[in-house]
Write an enzyme that holds these catalytic residues in place. Sequence first.
Site, PDB file in Angstrom:
ATOM      1  N   LYS A  11       0.848  -1.202   0.000  1.00  0.00           N
ATOM      2  CA  LYS A  11       0.000   0.000   0.000  1.00  0.00           C
ATOM      3  C   LYS A  11       0.880   1.248   0.000  1.00  0.00           C
ATOM      4  O   LYS A  11       2.093   1.160   0.255  1.00  0.00           O
ATOM      5  CB  LYS A  11      -0.917  -0.019   1.222  1.00  0.00           C
ATOM      6  N   ARG A  23     -11.170   0.259  14.367  1.00  0.00           N
ATOM      7  CA  ARG A  23     -11.245   1.076  13.144  1.00  0.00           C
ATOM      8  C   ARG A  23     -12.284   0.449  12.217  1.00  0.00           C
ATOM      9  O   ARG A  23     -13.295   1.055  11.900  1.00  0.00           O
ATOM     10  CB  ARG A  23      -9.875   1.155  12.451  1.00  0.00           C
ATOM     11  N   TYR A  67      17.686  28.569   9.349  1.00  0.00           N
ATOM     12  CA  TYR A  67      16.545  29.334   9.876  1.00  0.00           C
ATOM     13  C   TYR A  67      16.435  29.200  11.384  1.00  0.00           C
ATOM     14  O   TYR A  67      16.628  28.109  11.935  1.00  0.00           O
ATOM     15  CB  TYR A  67      15.236  28.827   9.265  1.00  0.00           C
ATOM     16  N   MET A 121      13.591  23.844   3.355  1.00  0.00           N
ATOM     17  CA  MET A 121      12.778  23.181   2.330  1.00  0.00           C
ATOM     18  C   MET A 121      13.642  22.328   1.398  1.00  0.00           C
ATOM     19  O   MET A 121      13.277  21.207   1.052  1.00  0.00           O
ATOM     20  CB  MET A 121      12.008  24.231   1.524  1.00  0.00           C
TER      21      MET A 121
HETATM   22  C1  LIG Z   1      -0.576  -1.944   6.644  1.00  0.00           C
HETATM   23  C2  LIG Z   1      -1.199  -3.202   7.002  1.00  0.00           C
HETATM   24  C3  LIG Z   1      -0.422  -4.333   7.218  1.00  0.00           C
HETATM   25  C4  LIG Z   1       1.087  -4.297   7.244  1.00  0.00           C
HETATM   26  O1  LIG Z   1       1.515  -3.670   8.419  1.00  0.00           O
HETATM   27  P1  LIG Z   1       3.086  -3.594   8.794  1.00  0.00           P
HETATM   28  O2  LIG Z   1       3.106  -3.079  10.163  1.00  0.00           O
HETATM   29  O3  LIG Z   1       3.690  -2.629   7.816  1.00  0.00           O
HETATM   30  O4  LIG Z   1       3.600  -4.949   8.626  1.00  0.00           O
HETATM   31  C5  LIG Z   1      -1.062  -5.529   7.444  1.00  0.00           C
HETATM   32  N1  LIG Z   1      -2.419  -5.604   7.476  1.00  0.00           N
HETATM   33  C6  LIG Z   1      -3.203  -4.508   7.284  1.00  0.00           C
HETATM   34  C7  LIG Z   1      -4.671  -4.643   7.347  1.00  0.00           C
HETATM   35  C8  LIG Z   1      -2.628  -3.280   7.058  1.00  0.00           C
HETATM   36  O5  LIG Z   1      -3.388  -2.216   6.877  1.00  0.00           O
END
Ligand SMILES: *Cc1c(COP(=O)(O)O)cnc(C)c1O
Length: 356
Positions: free
Chosen positions: A35, A130, A253, A301
């Site tokens: 992802k 969630r 800065y 930046m």
């Molecule tokens: C992002 C995610 C993972 C992977 O999590 P990591 O901590 O990066 O291994 C696994 N399952 C779900 C549902 C996720 O959203």
Amino acid sequence: MPRPISATIHTQALRHNLARARAAAPGTKAWAVVKANAYGHGLARAFAGLREADGFALLDLDEAVRLRESGWAGPILLLEGFFEPADLDLINRHGLTTGVHCDDQLRMIETARLDRPLNVYLKMNTGMNRLGFRPARYRAAWERARGIASIGQITLMTHFANADGEIGIAAQCEAFEHGAAGIAGERSVANSAATLWHPDAHGDWIRPGVLLYGASPTGRHADIAAADLRPAMTLTSRLIATQRLEAGESIGYGSLFRADQPIRAGIVACGYADGYPRHAPTGTPIAVNGVRTRTLGRVSMDMLAVDLTPCGDVQTGASVELWGEQVAIDDVAQAAGTIGYELMCAVMPRVPTHAD
Ligand SMILES: *Cc1c(COP(=O)(O)O)cnc(C)c1O
């Protein structure tokens, strides 16, 4: 000439880390979690290193389609599922597996016209709160899903909130066992932390993400020292100037760093618009010509400053590693009050990437 900053994606490190995940969870199948553009590594580049995965898990339908079109014919899992009925057309056309976490999604599947079986990951909310069906409602959701003719395999899924920490996973495992009692089907529960540290909670399909990229689920590099992971990204740049500060002079800065004795400083072509964290304070680790040193003052930046005291007679053009093999991304993240995940995801599109 372009700015000297670039990110190198290490295809072999990805392959190695996937093999480490498999070794940690023998007998399971592995989703490679890609992802967020493969945690900032680029989906295509990650795919090149992770082809030996059993499937790829991500969130974005566009990314799923891109992966399919790049030639991956195996499983692709949408971790959050889908958002509107039209998504199901694409899911159907590309043969994607989808998470299902609520009744709305089940309703959309019931009314969709699908011409092949839709495999689903039915999500249980075991305490993360969630997404997912509560354990007490899970069996009813599963029965409803099983009654939908177009649904093929149903995998039982949950996600841990504390697989990397003190609280641990016992309560969530118990809730999962309770909600899934008597329901046949494969299980998928383990993120990176559970893959590495909870061998009793691997299920049938592990879902490692951050470990594939060589960073720690805890954000502390020491915690993965024994896991033999390799960084999948090296962010490098160069010195574009050097400065000699006299005692009392400051740099950058806000004049946050002020020299108490004469000091040589280097100016690096990397700033927060490249994705380097602006919160990284003086002292954040960085390497110049292979020598570890520290940043000085506030990150700008497009530039940041480094202390050249331990680096010998380095000049403009010297190579700088922001993170990678010499400086663990988790160490930079920790100095900046975050975790490696956030830094790798935040590398900006203006940073050219290439694979090695
Ligand atoms: C992002 C995610 C993972 C992977 O999590 P990591 O901590 O990066 O291994 C696994 N399952 C779900 C549902 C996720 O959203």
